[in-house]
Design a protein around this motif. Sequence first.
Motif, short mmCIF file in Angstrom:
data_model
loop_
_atom_site.label_atom_id
_atom_site.label_comp_id
_atom_site.label_asym_id
_atom_site.label_seq_id
_atom_site.Cartn_x
_atom_site.Cartn_y
_atom_site.Cartn_z
N LEU A 45 0.86 -1.18 0.00
CA LEU A 45 0.00 0.00 0.00
C LEU A 45 0.90 1.23 0.00
CD1 LEU A 45 -2.67 -1.14 2.61
CD2 LEU A 45 -3.00 -0.92 0.15
N PRO A 46 0.60 2.21 -0.85
CA PRO A 46 1.54 3.32 -1.04
C PRO A 46 1.81 4.17 0.19
CG PRO A 46 -0.56 3.71 -2.17
CD PRO A 46 -0.57 2.29 -1.73
N ASP A 47 0.85 4.30 1.10
CA ASP A 47 1.03 5.20 2.25
C ASP A 47 1.27 4.46 3.57
OD1 ASP A 47 0.61 7.51 0.68
OD2 ASP A 47 -1.55 7.17 0.74
N ILE A 48 1.53 3.15 3.48
CA ILE A 48 1.74 2.35 4.69
C ILE A 48 3.06 1.60 4.54
CG2 ILE A 48 0.82 0.51 6.14
CD1 ILE A 48 -1.38 2.34 6.11
N SER A 49 3.93 1.72 5.53
CA SER A 49 5.21 1.01 5.47
C SER A 49 4.96 -0.49 5.67
CB SER A 49 6.16 1.52 6.55
OG SER A 49 5.70 1.13 7.84
N SER A 50 5.91 -1.30 5.23
CA SER A 50 5.76 -2.75 5.35
C SER A 50 5.66 -3.17 6.81
CB SER A 50 6.93 -3.47 4.66
OG SER A 50 8.16 -3.04 5.21
N GLN A 51 6.39 -2.49 7.69
CA GLN A 51 6.34 -2.82 9.11
C GLN A 51 4.97 -2.48 9.70
OE1 GLN A 51 9.38 -0.89 11.44
NE2 GLN A 51 9.23 -2.39 13.09
N GLU A 52 4.45 -1.30 9.35
CA GLU A 52 3.11 -0.91 9.81
C GLU A 52 2.05 -1.87 9.27
OE1 GLU A 52 3.01 3.91 10.36
OE2 GLU A 52 3.12 3.11 8.32
N LEU A 53 2.21 -2.25 8.00
CA LEU A 53 1.21 -3.11 7.37
C LEU A 53 1.14 -4.47 8.06
CD1 LEU A 53 -0.85 -3.58 5.14
CD2 LEU A 53 1.03 -4.34 3.66
N GLU A 54 2.28 -5.02 8.41
CA GLU A 54 2.27 -6.32 9.09
C GLU A 54 1.51 -6.23 10.41
OE1 GLU A 54 5.39 -9.75 10.68
OE2 GLU A 54 6.15 -7.87 9.84
N SER A 55 1.74 -5.16 11.16
CA SER A 55 1.04 -4.98 12.43
C SER A 55 -0.46 -4.78 12.21
CB SER A 55 1.63 -3.77 13.16
OG SER A 55 0.88 -3.47 14.32
N LEU A 56 -0.82 -3.99 11.21
CA LEU A 56 -2.22 -3.72 10.92
C LEU A 56 -2.95 -4.98 10.49
CD1 LEU A 56 -1.89 -0.33 9.02
CD2 LEU A 56 -3.10 -0.70 11.17
N ARG A 57 -2.32 -5.77 9.66
CA ARG A 57 -2.98 -6.98 9.18
C ARG A 57 -3.16 -8.00 10.30
NH1 ARG A 57 -1.11 -8.88 3.31
NH2 ARG A 57 -3.19 -9.80 3.43
N ASN A 58 -2.23 -8.04 11.22
CA ASN A 58 -2.39 -8.92 12.38
C ASN A 58 -3.58 -8.49 13.23
OD1 ASN A 58 -0.25 -10.62 11.77
ND2 ASN A 58 1.24 -9.42 12.92
N ARG A 59 -3.71 -7.18 13.44
CA ARG A 59 -4.85 -6.66 14.20
C ARG A 59 -6.16 -6.96 13.47
NH1 ARG A 59 -3.70 -0.46 15.75
NH2 ARG A 59 -5.83 -0.67 16.56
N GLU A 60 -6.13 -6.79 12.16
CA GLU A 60 -7.34 -7.04 11.36
C GLU A 60 -7.75 -8.51 11.42
OE1 GLU A 60 -8.50 -4.72 7.27
OE2 GLU A 60 -6.50 -5.54 7.45
N ARG A 61 -6.78 -9.38 11.28
CA ARG A 61 -7.09 -10.82 11.31
C ARG A 61 -7.75 -11.21 12.64
NH1 ARG A 61 -1.76 -11.20 8.82
NH2 ARG A 61 -2.00 -11.78 6.63
N GLU A 62 -7.26 -10.64 13.72
CA GLU A 62 -7.84 -10.94 15.02
C GLU A 62 -9.29 -10.48 15.10
OE1 GLU A 62 -8.48 -12.48 18.54
OE2 GLU A 62 -6.63 -12.80 17.37
N LEU A 63 -9.57 -9.31 14.54
CA LEU A 63 -10.95 -8.80 14.54
C LEU A 63 -11.84 -9.68 13.66
CD1 LEU A 63 -10.32 -4.94 14.25
CD2 LEU A 63 -11.03 -6.24 16.27
N ILE A 64 -11.33 -10.09 12.51
CA ILE A 64 -12.12 -10.89 11.58
C ILE A 64 -12.45 -12.26 12.17
CG2 ILE A 64 -12.01 -12.09 9.35
CD1 ILE A 64 -10.42 -9.60 8.35
N ARG A 65 -11.53 -12.82 12.93
CA ARG A 65 -11.77 -14.13 13.55
C ARG A 65 -13.02 -14.11 14.42
NH1 ARG A 65 -5.97 -14.14 14.46
NH2 ARG A 65 -4.96 -15.49 12.92
#
Length: 242
Positions: A45-65
């Motif tokens: 994603l153009p405005d999100i660093s790879s490190q931030e994205l990994e953290s965000l996707r982990n948070r998202e996955r937990e919510l989706i579960r």
Amino acid sequence: MSSATDVHPTKPSLSSNDSAVLQALFDAESAPSSAVKIDSALPSLPDISSQELESLRNRERELIRRLQSPNPPRGTVESTIMEFDNLIKEYPQYPSAYMNRAQALRMLFDLDDEDALFIPENADIASRIFSDLGQAVTLATPRSPADPVSPLQARILADAHTHRGYILLKAAKVRQGGSDGGPDRLRGLEKDRLEEMASRDFFLGGRYGNRIAQQLAVQTNPYAKMCGAIVKEAMRKEIEGV
């Protein structure tokens, strides 16, 4: 689960077309159109660093579960939406969160009632869903149609355009029945205009990889429908010997 943009709500009892559209929102096997340039070397994603994205996707996955049981309690859905609210406040430039919040909001409705999105008491939620899908599209869309996108961008755009196209198509059907319910932004729009907007969203959803959207883009295209009507009329006249 294949990605952070996947949500699996209770299977709705809709018409075959509507069920196909909703199912397509969660199709992990979709492949982008050859017209779209997919570049895996691009930042996800153009405005999100790879490190931030990994953290965000982990948070998202937990919510989706929390939402992946067959019938999650309404309280669980509502608390998960609030968590998405917080995530978006922290990272307003993160398109996937808008996409998933829209899907979570959709789960507040009785999915056995295909018109639930358009009854007056649900207008505020319907407007939020439509707004979230629009924001996901805005944030994930490249500056130029010729610009390449990352695989994650393509997935978000395919899902968001297809989901929005579904809402527009349902709005057109409801409008035909005389109702003007649904998202505020669609109030007052005529059936034909709503179908044109749905067709464009299905076209773009298909362009970015959703196969069902590709089919619906053809079915809802006003020019294709007009040509089909002309052909049918010509065949009728030929059969009747007119």
